[in-house]
Motif scaffolding. Structure first.
Motif, mmCIF file in Angstrom:
data_model
loop_
_atom_site.group_PDB
_atom_site.id
_atom_site.type_symbol
_atom_site.label_atom_id
_atom_site.label_comp_id
_atom_site.label_asym_id
_atom_site.label_seq_id
_atom_site.Cartn_x
_atom_site.Cartn_y
_atom_site.Cartn_z
ATOM 1 N N PRO A 52 0.522 -1.317 0.438
ATOM 2 C CA PRO A 52 0.144 0.211 0.215
ATOM 3 C C PRO A 52 1.304 1.614 -0.219
ATOM 4 C CG PRO A 52 -0.010 -0.967 2.123
ATOM 5 C CD PRO A 52 0.756 -1.858 1.294
ATOM 6 N N ASN A 53 1.845 1.189 0.669
ATOM 7 C CA ASN A 53 2.796 2.702 0.505
ATOM 8 C C ASN A 53 4.465 2.175 -0.058
ATOM 9 O OD1 ASN A 53 0.891 4.307 2.053
ATOM 10 N ND2 ASN A 53 1.682 2.877 3.386
ATOM 11 N N PRO A 54 4.723 2.319 -0.888
ATOM 12 C CA PRO A 54 5.866 2.611 -0.999
ATOM 13 C C PRO A 54 7.382 2.185 0.013
ATOM 14 C CG PRO A 54 5.978 4.468 -1.839
ATOM 15 C CD PRO A 54 4.902 4.472 -1.165
ATOM 16 N N ILE A 55 7.873 1.464 -0.170
ATOM 17 C CA ILE A 55 8.677 0.585 0.684
ATOM 18 C C ILE A 55 10.637 0.883 -0.134
ATOM 19 C CG2 ILE A 55 9.608 -0.800 2.201
ATOM 20 C CD1 ILE A 55 6.574 -2.227 2.548
ATOM 21 N N PRO A 56 11.539 1.364 0.933
ATOM 22 C CA PRO A 56 12.683 1.465 0.460
ATOM 23 C C PRO A 56 13.585 -0.151 0.468
ATOM 24 C CG PRO A 56 13.429 2.215 1.742
ATOM 25 C CD PRO A 56 11.764 2.092 1.763
ATOM 26 N N GLY A 57 12.785 -0.574 1.210
ATOM 27 C CA GLY A 57 13.598 -2.040 1.911
ATOM 28 C C GLY A 57 14.655 -2.305 2.992
ATOM 29 N N HIS A 58 15.177 -3.167 3.352
ATOM 30 C CA HIS A 58 15.878 -3.094 4.057
ATOM 31 C C HIS A 58 17.748 -2.731 3.613
ATOM 32 C CE1 HIS A 58 13.105 -5.441 7.159
ATOM 33 N NE2 HIS A 58 13.224 -6.106 6.739
ATOM 34 N N HIS A 59 18.410 -2.089 4.386
ATOM 35 C CA HIS A 59 19.736 -1.824 4.537
ATOM 36 C C HIS A 59 20.620 -3.263 3.936
ATOM 37 C CE1 HIS A 59 21.912 -2.380 8.099
ATOM 38 N NE2 HIS A 59 20.748 -2.240 8.732
ATOM 39 N N GLY A 60 21.969 -3.174 2.832
ATOM 40 C CA GLY A 60 22.665 -4.036 2.231
ATOM 41 C C GLY A 60 23.183 -4.693 3.825
ATOM 42 N N PRO A 61 24.533 -5.939 3.733
ATOM 43 C CA PRO A 61 23.450 -6.762 3.321
ATOM 44 C C PRO A 61 22.410 -7.512 2.639
ATOM 45 C CG PRO A 61 25.681 -7.558 3.829
ATOM 46 C CD PRO A 61 25.270 -6.461 4.705
ATOM 47 N N ALA A 62 21.728 -7.701 1.185
ATOM 48 C CA ALA A 62 20.230 -7.953 1.650
ATOM 49 C C ALA A 62 20.062 -9.325 1.170
ATOM 50 C CB ALA A 62 19.857 -7.177 1.356
ATOM 51 N N LEU A 63 21.549 -9.792 -0.167
ATOM 52 C CA LEU A 63 21.350 -11.392 -0.264
ATOM 53 C C LEU A 63 22.738 -11.894 -0.393
ATOM 54 C CD1 LEU A 63 19.638 -13.508 -2.291
ATOM 55 C CD2 LEU A 63 20.684 -11.597 -4.174
ATOM 56 N N ILE A 64 22.869 -12.928 0.463
ATOM 57 C CA ILE A 64 24.527 -13.687 -0.004
ATOM 58 C C ILE A 64 23.683 -15.423 -0.312
ATOM 59 C CG2 ILE A 64 24.934 -12.297 2.330
ATOM 60 C CD1 ILE A 64 24.202 -14.747 4.614
ATOM 61 N N PRO A 65 25.115 -15.933 -0.710
ATOM 62 C CA PRO A 65 24.690 -17.234 -1.173
ATOM 63 C C PRO A 65 25.288 -17.806 -0.274
ATOM 64 C CG PRO A 65 26.562 -15.791 -2.038
ATOM 65 C CD PRO A 65 25.618 -15.130 -1.953
ATOM 66 N N VAL A 66 24.703 -18.593 0.031
ATOM 67 C CA VAL A 66 25.202 -20.006 0.836
ATOM 68 C C VAL A 66 25.109 -21.776 0.262
ATOM 69 C CG1 VAL A 66 24.514 -18.899 3.416
ATOM 70 C CG2 VAL A 66 22.594 -20.387 2.288
ATOM 71 N N ASP A 67 25.620 -22.712 1.120
ATOM 72 C CA ASP A 67 25.614 -23.923 0.801
ATOM 73 C C ASP A 67 24.310 -23.889 0.140
ATOM 74 O OD1 ASP A 67 28.278 -24.055 0.913
ATOM 75 O OD2 ASP A 67 28.211 -24.901 2.919
ATOM 76 N N CYS A 68 23.916 -24.882 -0.842
ATOM 77 C CA CYS A 68 22.778 -25.069 -1.604
ATOM 78 C C CYS A 68 22.004 -24.054 -1.505
ATOM 79 C CB CYS A 68 22.357 -26.385 -0.571
ATOM 80 S SG CYS A 68 23.833 -27.842 -1.030
ATOM 81 N N GLY A 69 21.401 -22.569 -1.537
ATOM 82 C CA GLY A 69 21.041 -21.712 -1.054
ATOM 83 C C GLY A 69 21.044 -20.843 -1.803
ATOM 84 N N LEU A 70 20.161 -19.424 -1.178
ATOM 85 C CA LEU A 70 20.338 -18.147 -1.187
ATOM 86 C C LEU A 70 19.782 -17.746 0.510
ATOM 87 C CD1 LEU A 70 19.441 -16.888 -4.605
ATOM 88 C CD2 LEU A 70 22.620 -17.023 -3.752
ATOM 89 N N ILE A 71 20.328 -16.661 1.130
ATOM 90 C CA ILE A 71 19.366 -16.251 2.493
ATOM 91 C C ILE A 71 19.488 -14.675 1.547
ATOM 92 C CG2 ILE A 71 19.283 -15.507 4.719
ATOM 93 C CD1 ILE A 71 21.552 -17.585 5.267
#
Length: 294
Positions: A52-71
């Motif tokens: 319903p409202n614009p959101i900038p999102g969380h500050h980084g790091p926001a994505l990290i690769p890990v064994d067998c996936g991503l967080i």
């Protein structure tokens, strides 16, 4: 390996070009990226979640690769109502608009903006956005009410469920009672990593959600449980990377699947899977949906 035919009818109210959709939050932030994924073989696309409202999102790091996936811990960044114009050139394409809100009324407000959507996917499952997603998606009453209000806009409604609950079947039944046309299972699993060099959490938000191959068995189990609990289609989501994964998910009870993290390794994943999954003399997918149940 079992091969299947392309869908000949709508799946959960949406005319998909094949049984694989782009999952929400992956290359779904612009009309151009959604169009590109359709051109690269996705049978349908789900947009980034819009609120319903614009959101900038969380500050980084926001994505990290890990064994067998991503967080990831993006924090539901979105342009809100401005996204309507962004996807207007995709009118007539199988574009499912993912929406979220903090209350049923906010879900209804966002749904009212998107008259050109092929369907809505209710994000009641994001594990890292305070006040949204799983924060309200663990309550069967709220899930039912959110579904009911979005159904008033006369479009198919898919409800995306969180695995971070004691009983996913109870939440699925609540969505079905509210009029859902399909359930999407699952969203990411709560997770985090800590840097032993910095002595602090790696993600800017501290906590995030795990996706990728590591969660595939969790997703299969969730789909299997839901298939025995509800009478509406289920869209399997979580860790799918191969044609055999698609077949396994269908045997658990999925009528179609969504693919997200696999795009991190190959943007051509849809066409690559399709080359192994489909054949002119393949069997109708309906013949294997739920066949593993005994």
């Amino acid at each position: 390996m079992i091969q299947i035919k392309l869908p000949e009818e709508e799946i959960a109210g949406v005319p998909l070009k094949n049984h694989m959709l782009l999952a929400a939050g992956i290359l779904g932030t612009t009309g151009a990226s959604l169009k590109r994924m359709l051109a690269l073989g996705a049978g349908g696309v789900v947009t980034k979640s819009i609120g319903p409202n614009p959101i900038p999102g969380h500050h980084g790091p926001a994505l990290i690769p890990v064994d067998c996936g991503l967080i990831n811990a993006m924090g539901l960044p979105n342009p809100s109502k401005d996204f309507v114009e962004e996807i207007s050139p995709l009118k007539g394409e199988p574009v499912v608009v993912s929406i979220f809100g903090g209350t049923p009324a906010e879900f209804g407000e966002v749904a009212s903006w998107f008259s050109n959507a092929a369907a809505f996917e209710l994000n009641l499952s994001c594990p890292h956005a305070e006040g949204y997603g799983a924060a309200i998606g663990v309550d069967p009453r709220i899930v039912q009410e959110c579904t009911e209000i979005v159904k008033t806009y006369n479009k198919p409604v898919w409800v995306k469920l969180t695995p971070n609950v004691t009983d996913i079947k109870m939440i699925g039944k609540a969505a079905e009672k509210g009029g859902a046309d399909a359930l999407v299972a699952i969203n990411t699993v709560k997770a985090m990593r800590i840097s032993t060099e910095l002595c602090r959490p790696v993600l800017g938000n501290v906590f995030g959600g795990l996706s990728g191959k590591a969660v595939f068995p969790i997703a299969v189990r969730s789909v299997y449980d839901l298939y025995e609990a509800v009478g509406i289609p289920i869209i399997g989501c979580g860790g799918i990377t191969t044609a055999d994964n698609v077949v396994e998910m269908m045997m658990a009870g999925a009528s179609a699947v969504e693919i997200g993290s696999a795009i991190y390794d190959s943007v051509n994943v849809f066409s690559e899977i399709a080359a192994d999954l489909y054949a002119e003399d393949g069997i109708p997918a309906e013949e294997i949906v739920g066949c593993a149940h005994v």
